[in-house]
Design an enzyme around this catalytic site. Structure first.
Site, PDB file in Angstrom:
ATOM      1  N   TYR A  53       0.911  -1.063  -0.003  1.00 33.66           N
ATOM      2  CA  TYR A  53       0.079   0.175   0.146  1.00 33.66           C
ATOM      3  C   TYR A  53       0.707   1.128   0.004  1.00 33.66           C
ATOM      4  O   TYR A  53       1.777   1.322   0.666  1.00 33.66           O
ATOM      5  CB  TYR A  53      -0.927   0.123   1.243  1.00 33.66           C
ATOM      6  CG  TYR A  53      -1.947  -0.896   1.184  1.00 33.66           C
ATOM      7  CD1 TYR A  53      -2.388  -1.765  -0.030  1.00 33.66           C
ATOM      8  CD2 TYR A  53      -2.725  -1.134   2.059  1.00 33.66           C
ATOM      9  CE1 TYR A  53      -3.339  -2.559  -0.046  1.00 33.66           C
ATOM     10  CE2 TYR A  53      -3.781  -1.815   2.122  1.00 33.66           C
ATOM     11  CZ  TYR A  53      -4.009  -2.903   1.110  1.00 33.66           C
ATOM     12  OH  TYR A  53      -5.223  -3.802   1.291  1.00 33.66           O
ATOM     13  N   LEU A 218     -18.260  -1.764  -0.616  1.00 29.52           N
ATOM     14  CA  LEU A 218     -19.424  -0.971  -1.512  1.00 29.52           C
ATOM     15  C   LEU A 218     -19.298  -1.146  -2.982  1.00 29.52           C
ATOM     16  O   LEU A 218     -19.627  -0.443  -3.604  1.00 29.52           O
ATOM     17  CB  LEU A 218     -19.243   0.410  -1.133  1.00 29.52           C
ATOM     18  CG  LEU A 218     -19.234   1.024   0.264  1.00 29.52           C
ATOM     19  CD1 LEU A 218     -19.397   2.422   0.587  1.00 29.52           C
ATOM     20  CD2 LEU A 218     -20.664   0.364   0.934  1.00 29.52           C
ATOM     21  N   GLY A 221     -17.695   1.858  -4.722  1.00 31.83           N
ATOM     22  CA  GLY A 221     -18.703   2.935  -4.800  1.00 31.83           C
ATOM     23  C   GLY A 221     -20.014   2.455  -5.546  1.00 31.83           C
ATOM     24  O   GLY A 221     -21.144   3.150  -5.397  1.00 31.83           O
ATOM     25  N   LEU A 223     -22.176   0.655  -4.505  1.00 30.91           N
ATOM     26  CA  LEU A 223     -23.242   0.580  -3.518  1.00 30.91           C
ATOM     27  C   LEU A 223     -23.345   1.742  -2.477  1.00 30.91           C
ATOM     28  O   LEU A 223     -24.255   1.350  -1.729  1.00 30.91           O
ATOM     29  CB  LEU A 223     -23.232  -0.776  -2.615  1.00 30.91           C
ATOM     30  CG  LEU A 223     -23.056  -2.038  -3.522  1.00 30.91           C
ATOM     31  CD1 LEU A 223     -22.477  -3.348  -2.736  1.00 30.91           C
ATOM     32  CD2 LEU A 223     -24.247  -2.411  -4.224  1.00 30.91           C
TER      33      LEU A 223
END
Length: 330
Positions: A53, A218, A221, A223
């Site tokens: 990351y 989600l 995005g 959802l």
């Protein structure tokens, strides 16, 4: 904040997992520290990251941001169940020197030490394999892990993006070797829109006592009330979500989802998180806030009680694959 056991372990973790992938690329260090403080104050004790990351030339940056936060003291490290991952190529230019990625014993040893240095800690609570390594057998992987556990550098081991048969294989080999409890968690793609994990991954995790940690709750995005935001002139849709919404059938499905939740007076993103908290085998979804407001929304979701009527409606909009093995057999 509610807590649960991580799989078959005695480790207590919050029902929301703080994902840190945005720390560095999307959220600067000061704001990342503020989000972690707010999460801890709200009772979230389970933080998830990965050695890659930060991405590109900044790989490792996210772990460093977390390490600097731990260094502030105030029992931050002692209060956090820290999870990170190994597998990815850590070369800034995308080229890995031989043995500097995946799950060979030499890379696991090297990657653990590098993560510990960036995280400014002497142990990792949950060390996760970010992907299966088709070239390395679990006998070698577990031998490397046993050494790290004996050295006190890691406590538990989990998987991520594993198919069901690899979860079974990993834990059967661990059981034959003895001396290790094997995988205790699986981090997988699972949400209302993407429910294929219900076919094999979640049943395998439940049978072997793994906690399930859904990522992308989600669905990028999709959802989170994406059509409503478009109509209101908010953040424009981009990437995979924008491409998916070009399909009229997908757009109609998402519109039905948003209409259903509007009828019940619930924000779509909060409902999607709350739905995951009702699913068998789920420890808690990973929420990756870029801002304090997004963290507040996730915390509200943790307190939501979804009615049976709403749950049935969500199943109608997003029907799952069905029970295993009937979903793919008879």
């Amino acid at each position: 904040m509610k807590y649960t056991q991580l799989g078959r372990t005695g480790l207590k973790v919050s029902r929301l997992v703080l994902g840190t992938m945005n720390f560095g690329p999307q959220t600067d260090e000061a704001d990342s520290h503020a989000i972690m403080d707010a999460a801890l104050d709200a009772g979230i004790n389970f933080f998830d990251t990965a050695n890659v990351y930060g991405w590109g030339e900044n790989k490792g940056r996210t772990e460093s941001i977390i390490g600097n936060w731990f260094a502030k003291g105030g029992e931050r490290r002692d209060k956090v169940v820290l999870a990170t991952k190994v597998y990815g190529n850590m070369g800034a230019d995308g080229e890995a020197w031989p043995n500097h990625d995946k799950l060979s014993a030499v890379n696991i040893r090297r990657a653990v030490d590098a993560s510990l240095k960036r995280l400014q800690t002497d142990y990792i609570d949950l060390y996760q394999f970010h992907h299966i390594d088709r070239a390395t057998g679990f006998e070698e992987i577990w031998q490397a892990i046993d050494v790290l556990v004996q050295q006190g550098k890691i406590l538990y081991v989990g998987s991520s993006n594993f198919p069901g048969y690899k979860i079974a294989q990993a834990n059967e080999i661990a059981a034959r070797r003895g001396g290790t409890i094997g995988l205790v968690s699986e981090q997988c793609l699972y949400n209302l829109y993407e429910r294929r994990a219900e076919m094999e991954i979640i049943p395998a995790a439940q049978d072997y006592g793994l906690g399930v940690i859904p990522w992308s709750p989600l669905h990028g995005g999709m959802l989170g009330g994406v059509i409503k935001k478009e109509v209101q002139g908010g953040r424009r849709t981009s990437g995979r979500t924008a491409e998916a919404l070009k399909d009229p059938a997908v757009r109609a499905q998402i519109q039905s989802y948003e209409d259903l939740l509007d009828k019940h007076g619930i924000e779509p993103g909060e409902a999607a998180l709350a739905w995951l908290l009702t699913r068998p085998g789920v420890t808690g979804p990973i929420v990756g806030p870029r801002t304090a407001d997004q963290l507040d929304s996730a915390l509200r979701a943790a307190e939501l009680e979804l009615s049976e009527e709403l749950l049935a409606g969500l199943d109608e909009v997003f029907p799952g694959p069905g029970p295993s093995p009937e979903a793919f057999a008879w």
